[in-house]
Design a protein around this motif. Structure first.
Motif, PDB file in Angstrom:
ATOM      1  N   ALA A  91     -12.815  -3.128  24.429  1.00 16.55           N
ATOM      2  CA  ALA A  91     -13.269  -3.621  23.127  1.00 16.55           C
ATOM      3  C   ALA A  91     -14.052  -4.934  23.224  1.00 16.55           C
ATOM      4  CB  ALA A  91     -12.086  -3.758  22.173  1.00 16.55           C
ATOM      5  N   PRO A  92     -13.633  -5.895  24.064  1.00 23.36           N
ATOM      6  CA  PRO A  92     -14.403  -7.150  24.154  1.00 23.36           C
ATOM      7  C   PRO A  92     -15.835  -6.968  24.672  1.00 23.36           C
ATOM      8  CG  PRO A  92     -12.194  -7.459  25.036  1.00 23.36           C
ATOM      9  CD  PRO A  92     -12.384  -5.984  24.844  1.00 23.36           C
ATOM     10  N   GLU A  93     -16.109  -5.851  25.342  1.00 27.20           N
ATOM     11  CA  GLU A  93     -17.457  -5.609  25.855  1.00 27.20           C
ATOM     12  C   GLU A  93     -18.427  -5.185  24.749  1.00 27.20           C
ATOM     13  OE1 GLU A  93     -18.828  -5.993  29.107  1.00 27.20           O
ATOM     14  OE2 GLU A  93     -17.008  -7.210  29.033  1.00 27.20           O
ATOM     15  N   LYS A  94     -17.899  -4.812  23.596  1.00 26.00           N
ATOM     16  CA  LYS A  94     -18.713  -4.414  22.440  1.00 26.00           C
ATOM     17  C   LYS A  94     -19.672  -3.269  22.787  1.00 26.00           C
ATOM     18  CE  LYS A  94     -18.318  -8.927  20.237  1.00 26.00           C
ATOM     19  NZ  LYS A  94     -19.009 -10.108  19.687  1.00 26.00           N
ATOM     20  N   VAL A  95     -19.120  -2.292  23.497  1.00 26.21           N
ATOM     21  CA  VAL A  95     -19.882  -1.084  23.793  1.00 26.21           C
ATOM     22  C   VAL A  95     -19.367   0.052  22.925  1.00 26.21           C
ATOM     23  CG1 VAL A  95     -20.444  -1.725  26.163  1.00 26.21           C
ATOM     24  CG2 VAL A  95     -18.307  -0.493  25.695  1.00 26.21           C
ATOM     25  N   THR A  96     -20.178   1.081  22.800  1.00 24.72           N
ATOM     26  CA  THR A  96     -19.745   2.322  22.165  1.00 24.72           C
ATOM     27  C   THR A  96     -19.517   3.355  23.256  1.00 24.72           C
ATOM     28  OG1 THR A  96     -20.955   1.906  20.112  1.00 24.72           O
ATOM     29  CG2 THR A  96     -20.407   4.199  20.612  1.00 24.72           C
ATOM     30  N   ALA A  97     -18.358   3.977  23.259  1.00 30.14           N
ATOM     31  CA  ALA A  97     -18.068   5.033  24.223  1.00 30.14           C
ATOM     32  C   ALA A  97     -18.753   6.316  23.756  1.00 30.14           C
ATOM     33  CB  ALA A  97     -16.568   5.247  24.353  1.00 30.14           C
ATOM     34  N   VAL A  98     -19.539   6.900  24.625  1.00 33.06           N
ATOM     35  CA  VAL A  98     -20.293   8.108  24.277  1.00 33.06           C
ATOM     36  C   VAL A  98     -19.732   9.300  25.041  1.00 33.06           C
ATOM     37  CG1 VAL A  98     -22.551   9.240  24.286  1.00 33.06           C
ATOM     38  CG2 VAL A  98     -22.370   6.784  23.749  1.00 33.06           C
ATOM     39  N   GLN A  99     -19.244  10.264  24.303  1.00 31.21           N
ATOM     40  CA  GLN A  99     -18.743  11.512  24.874  1.00 31.21           C
ATOM     41  C   GLN A  99     -19.817  12.590  24.709  1.00 31.21           C
ATOM     42  OE1 GLN A  99     -16.183  10.203  26.750  1.00 31.21           O
ATOM     43  NE2 GLN A  99     -14.873  11.925  26.131  1.00 31.21           N
ATOM     44  N   TRP A 100     -19.446  13.796  24.399  1.00 31.04           N
ATOM     45  CA  TRP A 100     -20.387  14.906  24.250  1.00 31.04           C
ATOM     46  C   TRP A 100     -19.694  16.045  23.541  1.00 31.04           C
ATOM     47  CZ3 TRP A 100     -18.548  13.045  28.952  1.00 31.04           C
ATOM     48  CH2 TRP A 100     -17.518  13.790  29.528  1.00 31.04           C
ATOM     49  N   ASP A 101     -20.491  16.984  23.047  1.00 33.01           N
ATOM     50  CA  ASP A 101     -19.904  18.198  22.478  1.00 33.01           C
ATOM     51  C   ASP A 101     -20.369  19.446  23.215  1.00 33.01           C
ATOM     52  OD1 ASP A 101     -22.528  17.712  21.160  1.00 33.01           O
ATOM     53  OD2 ASP A 101     -22.058  19.549  20.050  1.00 33.01           O
ATOM     54  N   VAL A 102     -21.312  19.292  24.156  1.00 34.74           N
ATOM     55  CA  VAL A 102     -21.780  20.435  24.943  1.00 34.74           C
ATOM     56  C   VAL A 102     -21.657  20.093  26.426  1.00 34.74           C
ATOM     57  CG1 VAL A 102     -23.696  21.980  25.502  1.00 34.74           C
ATOM     58  CG2 VAL A 102     -23.409  21.148  23.155  1.00 34.74           C
ATOM     59  N   VAL A 103     -20.807  20.839  27.116  1.00 33.77           N
ATOM     60  CA  VAL A 103     -20.643  20.693  28.561  1.00 33.77           C
ATOM     61  C   VAL A 103     -21.592  21.685  29.238  1.00 33.77           C
ATOM     62  CG1 VAL A 103     -19.046  20.912  30.501  1.00 33.77           C
ATOM     63  CG2 VAL A 103     -18.239  20.005  28.310  1.00 33.77           C
ATOM     64  N   SER A 104     -22.517  21.176  30.043  1.00 36.39           N
ATOM     65  CA  SER A 104     -23.501  22.065  30.662  1.00 36.39           C
ATOM     66  C   SER A 104     -22.898  22.908  31.779  1.00 36.39           C
ATOM     67  CB  SER A 104     -24.655  21.244  31.236  1.00 36.39           C
ATOM     68  OG  SER A 104     -24.220  20.473  32.350  1.00 36.39           O
TER      69      SER A 104
END
Length: 232
Positions: free
Chosen positions: A152-165
């Protein structure tokens, strides 16, 4: 994105379907902290042909890069980051898991998670990488609230996915392409890889996926564009 509940790092999985036919292709440039000897022995953790193909096809993309990859391939990292077609996001320095178990990956200690992410950003700066965005992808996609709290202190957004290639360790490009085409919906985030040794048929699959999705009316965007997209 704003912090999630309880001050946790926010998590983004896909855009809104009402945003229209947009899709983000994302590519993980993986290399773990201890794979230097394998690279020295000739194993290729990069994929220049894939990057060249994306440029020829004029496909914007988000590359989730490990700091170790940037250390190993600084010229390529700098070239990708200097191209406005791409944006570079953080995939940790070590590519060790932030939650265990996670596909057999070694695990980052809780007290070292934030430092691992900071070390990756430092590797990008050292390599002269530009177009760096404040997004983070957990190695293996594995995380829990403890990991979200630690970052949280890094102020990043965690990016996942909905399509696994399914390109990781795949040998059938047609099957990878079909899996992507079957899964994509408006606002989708597709996870693929930019690592020849671990994903040798990705460029062949992309060569099929891009024209077919364009034929279906899709437009390719980077993750940052997808986050900004709002329903019409």
């Amino acid at each position: 994105m704003t912090p999630g509940p309880g001050g946790l790092t926010p998590v983004f999985t896909r855009g809104a379907e009402t945003a229209g036919k947009v899709v983000a292709l994302t590519f993980d440039a993986d290399m773990t902290a201890d794979e230097g000897p394998r690279a020295a022995a000739g194993e290729h953790f990069d994929n220049p042909a894939l990057i060249a193909l994306l440029r020829r096809l004029k496909v914007p993309a988000t590359v989730f890069m490990t700091g170790r990859w940037a250390d190993e391939y600084p010229t390529q990292a700098r070239s990708i980051g200097a191209d406005p077609l791409f944006e570079i996001a953080n995939h940790s320095y070590s590519h060790y898991a932030f939650k265990s178990p996670c596909y057999g990956l070694p695990t980052v200690a809780k007290g070292e998670m934030r430092g691992d992410v900071e070390r990756a950003f430092a590797a990008f700066r050292k390599a002269g990488v530009r177009n760096v965005v404040p997004y983070f992808r957990f190695p293996g996609g594995c995380y829990d609230d403890a990991a979200l709290r630690a970052l949280a202190p890094e102020k990043v957004t965690a990016v996942q996915w909905d399509v696994v290639s399914g390109d990781a360790f795949a040998t059938d490009a047609d099957a990878v392409a079909q899996q992507v085409l079957n899964g994509v919906k408006p606002g989708s985030v597709v996870v693929m890889h930019c690592t020849r040794s671990a994903a040798p048929v990705t460029d062949e699959a992309v060569r099929q996926v891009v024209p077919e999705l364009r034929r279906r009316g899709y437009r390719f965007v980077k993750v940052s564009d997808l986050m900004r997209t709002r329903p019409a």
